[in-house]
Write an enzyme that holds these catalytic residues in place. Sequence first.
Site, PDB file in Angstrom:
ATOM      1  N   ASP A   1      -0.095   0.862  -5.936  1.00  0.00           N
ATOM      2  CA  ASP A   1      -0.571   2.079  -5.276  1.00  0.00           C
ATOM      3  C   ASP A   1      -0.638   1.961  -3.753  1.00  0.00           C
ATOM      4  O   ASP A   1      -1.329   2.725  -3.097  1.00  0.00           O
ATOM      5  CB  ASP A   1      -1.947   2.471  -5.828  1.00  0.00           C
ATOM      6  CG  ASP A   1      -3.002   1.406  -5.576  1.00  0.00           C
ATOM      7  OD1 ASP A   1      -2.624   0.291  -5.182  1.00  0.00           O
ATOM      8  OD2 ASP A   1      -4.194   1.695  -5.774  1.00  0.00           O
ATOM      9  N   GLU A   2       0.118   1.008  -3.179  1.00  0.00           N
ATOM     10  CA  GLU A   2       0.039   0.824  -1.734  1.00  0.00           C
ATOM     11  C   GLU A   2       1.372   0.280  -1.197  1.00  0.00           C
ATOM     12  O   GLU A   2       1.958  -0.621  -1.787  1.00  0.00           O
ATOM     13  CB  GLU A   2      -1.096  -0.155  -1.408  1.00  0.00           C
ATOM     14  CG  GLU A   2      -1.606  -0.068  -0.001  1.00  0.00           C
ATOM     15  CD  GLU A   2      -2.961  -0.765   0.145  1.00  0.00           C
ATOM     16  OE1 GLU A   2      -3.383  -0.971   1.286  1.00  0.00           O
ATOM     17  OE2 GLU A   2      -3.575  -1.098  -0.888  1.00  0.00           O
TER      18      GLU A   2
END
Length: 404
Positions: free
Chosen positions: A99-100
């Site tokens: 998620d990054e």
Amino acid sequence: MKSFYASCAALINGLDPLTTYLAVVADVNRKGSVVLAATPALKRDFGIRTGNRLFEVPHDDRIILVSAQMSLYLQVSMEITRLFNKYVPEESIHTYSVDESFLNVDGTEHIFGDAETIAHLIIEELKDTFGLTAAIGIGPNMLMAKLCLDLEAKKKGVARWTYADVSKKLWPVSPLSKMWGIGLPLEKRLNRMGISTVGQLANYSLKQLEKVFGVMGNQLFYHANGVDLSELGAPILEGQISYGKSQVLLRDYQHTEDIAYVILEMCEEVTRRARNNKKVGRTISLGIGYSKEEGGGGFHRSFTLQTPTNITMEVYHTCMYLFKKFYNQQTVRKISITLGNMTDDEGIQLQLFTKSRVHERKLGYVMDHVREQHGQDALLRAVSFTDSGTARRRGKLIGGHYAK
């Protein structure tokens, strides 16, 4: 991405991730299972956050519990990366986690505008395309961008730091564990040296930091000053400091033999990672956490070998030496193993009383090759087929959780 797992789970069920009370749990059938993600509303109104246990979630009909769906999250993550590719070329994208990501937007100003403009365009498209929200930190290097994200952008949505912001925005940060790259054990060591803020770390003696922490002391000093010379895709802490594995056991382990089985499995995994990177280490650390039902606590001890190694059984025997020396017969619930003080695996030191060391080293690499070709379960030690072993179950997981 904000509350990524929970937001994906809400959307797949036709729910609004911003208003729904939803928690993603590792296993909804185990009361002690960990909450992996919670929607913003659940965090705000019930105080449930990542790391809480399932039994801590209130019994409320409005709260929805779902098991982790790692294959879904990975699929959405890949689609988001394709979206990034519309704004920058592939070589300018570094996927840091599910998620990054880091994006280097240099050279795209004439197409999309400055960094802030691109950040807002990406956030709008993420919302329109996936229904997901995000926060973006902007900085002159990866470290500064990450610090800006964690310390400011997660509250504002989009924020930008320059080197001029280091003294007024980064140096006041305390406790030190709020600084990316500093965990609680390192924070405690720095505290004992009289360092409690990032500013104190930035203005500490570089020579003394290097004396205490080696190359990591050099990195800590410059990172506290906002300096990061690593290129996109390179690790922020330049060079692999150590290889480790930590595992919270699914049940309490009370018998020494059972605990030894798990330690052997974990040593196999740690040394495999070292071998995959052609590294050997001298310092072996063993951490044991006791069951909270018996008061918790535990120990973390290290032993430095004269000769560096990545041989599984050498690491295992060292771990068992530490275990037998410091274990006090309490129930074990967590085990961690680390191989540190790394160097390149360019040769092997022969030992007078260990004639098979060359063969054991070769055997490790051969076993790794077989697993790479045929799957991690292609070769397992016999302990993995006992009731105490955990490797077979963990082999079925993605990101530590069932794929679903």
